[in-house]
Motif scaffolding. Structure first.
Motif, PDB file in Angstrom:
ATOM      1  N   UNK A 176      49.452  34.075  54.573  1.00 46.19           N
ATOM      2  CA  UNK A 176      48.977  33.532  55.844  1.00 46.19           C
ATOM      3  C   UNK A 176      49.221  34.521  56.979  1.00 46.19           C
ATOM      4  N   UNK A 177      50.406  35.125  57.010  1.00 41.05           N
ATOM      5  CA  UNK A 177      50.720  36.123  58.037  1.00 41.05           C
ATOM      6  C   UNK A 177      49.805  37.335  57.873  1.00 41.05           C
ATOM      7  N   UNK A 178      49.586  37.766  56.642  1.00 42.72           N
ATOM      8  CA  UNK A 178      48.722  38.918  56.375  1.00 42.72           C
ATOM      9  C   UNK A 178      47.294  38.657  56.852  1.00 42.72           C
ATOM     10  N   UNK A 179      46.753  37.503  56.538  1.00 38.93           N
ATOM     11  CA  UNK A 179      45.387  37.164  56.949  1.00 38.93           C
ATOM     12  C   UNK A 179      45.310  37.026  58.466  1.00 38.93           C
ATOM     13  N   UNK A 180      46.275  36.344  59.057  1.00 39.88           N
ATOM     14  CA  UNK A 180      46.266  36.158  60.507  1.00 39.88           C
ATOM     15  C   UNK A 180      46.420  37.489  61.235  1.00 39.88           C
ATOM     16  N   UNK A 181      47.296  38.348  60.754  1.00 36.96           N
ATOM     17  CA  UNK A 181      47.511  39.648  61.389  1.00 36.96           C
ATOM     18  C   UNK A 181      46.236  40.490  61.364  1.00 36.96           C
ATOM     19  N   UNK A 182      45.554  40.509  60.232  1.00 37.90           N
ATOM     20  CA  UNK A 182      44.330  41.312  60.141  1.00 37.90           C
ATOM     21  C   UNK A 182      43.186  40.708  60.938  1.00 37.90           C
ATOM     22  N   UNK A 183      43.260  39.423  61.267  1.00 41.57           N
ATOM     23  CA  UNK A 183      42.250  38.839  62.143  1.00 41.57           C
ATOM     24  C   UNK A 183      42.400  39.381  63.559  1.00 41.57           C
ATOM     25  N   UNK A 184      43.640  39.584  64.000  1.00 41.60           N
ATOM     26  CA  UNK A 184      43.882  40.053  65.359  1.00 41.60           C
ATOM     27  C   UNK A 184      43.853  41.573  65.486  1.00 41.60           C
ATOM     28  N   UNK A 185      44.308  42.264  64.472  1.00 46.31           N
ATOM     29  CA  UNK A 185      44.399  43.727  64.533  1.00 46.31           C
ATOM     30  C   UNK A 185      43.685  44.328  63.337  1.00 46.31           C
ATOM     31  N   UNK A 186      42.581  45.030  63.593  1.00 46.28           N
ATOM     32  CA  UNK A 186      41.866  45.686  62.502  1.00 46.28           C
ATOM     33  C   UNK A 186      42.231  47.163  62.487  1.00 46.28           C
ATOM     34  N   UNK A 187      41.742  47.875  61.477  1.00 48.36           N
ATOM     35  CA  UNK A 187      42.051  49.292  61.354  1.00 48.36           C
ATOM     36  C   UNK A 187      41.345  50.135  62.391  1.00 48.36           C
ATOM     37  N   UNK A 188      40.239  49.643  62.936  1.00 44.64           N
ATOM     38  CA  UNK A 188      39.481  50.406  63.911  1.00 44.64           C
ATOM     39  C   UNK A 188      38.166  50.895  63.332  1.00 44.64           C
ATOM     40  N   UNK A 189      37.340  51.447  64.192  1.00 42.30           N
ATOM     41  CA  UNK A 189      35.996  51.850  63.792  1.00 42.30           C
ATOM     42  C   UNK A 189      36.004  53.081  62.888  1.00 42.30           C
ATOM     43  N   UNK A 197      38.489  54.442  60.872  1.00 42.52           N
ATOM     44  CA  UNK A 197      38.953  54.186  59.506  1.00 42.52           C
ATOM     45  C   UNK A 197      37.969  53.322  58.698  1.00 42.52           C
ATOM     46  N   UNK A 198      37.324  52.358  59.371  1.00 42.24           N
ATOM     47  CA  UNK A 198      36.337  51.539  58.659  1.00 42.24           C
ATOM     48  C   UNK A 198      35.162  52.393  58.191  1.00 42.24           C
ATOM     49  N   UNK A 199      34.704  53.301  59.063  1.00 40.87           N
ATOM     50  CA  UNK A 199      33.617  54.205  58.688  1.00 40.87           C
ATOM     51  C   UNK A 199      34.031  55.087  57.517  1.00 40.87           C
ATOM     52  N   UNK A 200      35.232  55.654  57.578  1.00 41.90           N
ATOM     53  CA  UNK A 200      35.703  56.526  56.493  1.00 41.90           C
ATOM     54  C   UNK A 200      35.810  55.766  55.181  1.00 41.90           C
ATOM     55  N   UNK A 251      32.279  55.198  53.873  1.00 38.15           N
ATOM     56  CA  UNK A 251      31.740  56.464  53.362  1.00 38.15           C
ATOM     57  C   UNK A 251      32.341  56.804  52.012  1.00 38.15           C
ATOM     58  N   UNK A 252      33.654  56.598  51.853  1.00 36.93           N
ATOM     59  CA  UNK A 252      34.294  56.920  50.576  1.00 36.93           C
ATOM     60  C   UNK A 252      33.851  55.969  49.467  1.00 36.93           C
ATOM     61  N   UNK A 253      33.426  54.764  49.836  1.00 38.59           N
ATOM     62  CA  UNK A 253      32.919  53.808  48.841  1.00 38.59           C
ATOM     63  C   UNK A 253      31.417  53.952  48.605  1.00 38.59           C
ATOM     64  N   UNK A 254      30.793  54.961  49.241  1.00 34.99           N
ATOM     65  CA  UNK A 254      29.345  55.203  49.136  1.00 34.99           C
ATOM     66  C   UNK A 254      28.524  53.985  49.548  1.00 34.99           C
ATOM     67  N   UNK A 255      28.933  53.352  50.634  1.00 37.15           N
ATOM     68  CA  UNK A 255      28.229  52.170  51.118  1.00 37.15           C
ATOM     69  C   UNK A 255      27.415  52.434  52.376  1.00 37.15           C
ATOM     70  N   UNK A 256      27.359  53.693  52.840  1.00 37.84           N
ATOM     71  CA  UNK A 256      26.588  53.984  54.035  1.00 37.84           C
ATOM     72  C   UNK A 256      25.110  53.759  53.773  1.00 37.84           C
ATOM     73  N   UNK A 299      24.925  46.196  51.767  1.00 36.00           N
ATOM     74  CA  UNK A 299      26.269  45.708  51.514  1.00 36.00           C
ATOM     75  C   UNK A 299      27.221  46.024  52.659  1.00 36.00           C
ATOM     76  N   UNK A 300      27.071  47.185  53.273  1.00 34.86           N
ATOM     77  CA  UNK A 300      28.016  47.576  54.310  1.00 34.86           C
ATOM     78  C   UNK A 300      27.958  46.653  55.516  1.00 34.86           C
ATOM     79  N   UNK A 301      26.822  46.098  55.820  1.00 31.54           N
ATOM     80  CA  UNK A 301      26.698  45.205  56.972  1.00 31.54           C
ATOM     81  C   UNK A 301      27.106  43.778  56.642  1.00 31.54           C
ATOM     82  N   UNK A 302      27.116  43.447  55.398  1.00 30.12           N
ATOM     83  CA  UNK A 302      27.514  42.094  55.039  1.00 30.12           C
ATOM     84  C   UNK A 302      29.009  42.014  54.892  1.00 30.12           C
TER      85      UNK A 302
END
Length: 146
Positions: free
Chosen positions: A113-126, A128-131, A134-139, A143-146
């Motif tokens: 619950x703490x893990x899910x709630x924490x990630x709702x308020x604080x994300x990794x940022x734009x 790191x999400x892009x990287x 890209x590393x998952x070949x989803x650009x 799928x990347x937008x969903x």
């Protein structure tokens, strides 16, 4: 059954509340009605100010021209795919997580619950999400937008 009497303070609050809600509704509705009316009115009449609220010289030429462009149709299709697909994926994961977290015998329930709630308020940022994408070949995939 006895009716509950409304106090004068409650009546005044209800009148003020209803009045303000009506004013705000009109403030929001007028531009929406104007845009819809302008979109089906003759453009010359709109530009000269002869159209105020109701459509004048109704024509659907603008819509016809817009939907002739295949990119617009593709954009609408993408929007529908992303909205429906993303909603279904989100609903699936939210329901399964909620069901599991609703069980009191789940080991580590508070941690998750703490893990899910924490990630709702604080994300990794734009970046790191892009990287990550890209590393998952989803650009450039649905799928990347969903």
């Amino acid at each position: 059954m006895a009716a509950i009497k409304e106090r004068s303070g409650d009546k005044i609050f209800s009148i003020v509340n209803f009045s303000l809600t009506t004013v705000f509704m009109l403030i929001v509705l007028y531009p929406l009605i104007y845009i819809v009316s302008a979109s089906i009115s003759n453009p010359d009449l709109v530009n000269t100010g002869k159209m105020w609220l109701y459509p004048v010289g109704i024509t659907f030429e603008g819509y016809y021209r817009v939907f002739q462009d295949p990119e617009i149709v593709k954009g609408y299709a993408n929007t529908i795919i992303y909205a429906v697909g993303g909603t279904l994926i989100n609903l699936f994961f939210t329901l399964t997580a909620a069901y599991a977290l609703s069980k009191s015998q789940l080991i580590g329930r508070k941690f998750f619950m703490v893990l899910i709630t924490f990630t709702m308020y604080f994300s990794g940022g734009m970046i790191p999400s892009y990287l990550l994408m890209r590393s998952l070949n989803l650009l450039n995939t649905y799928t990347v937008l969903m």
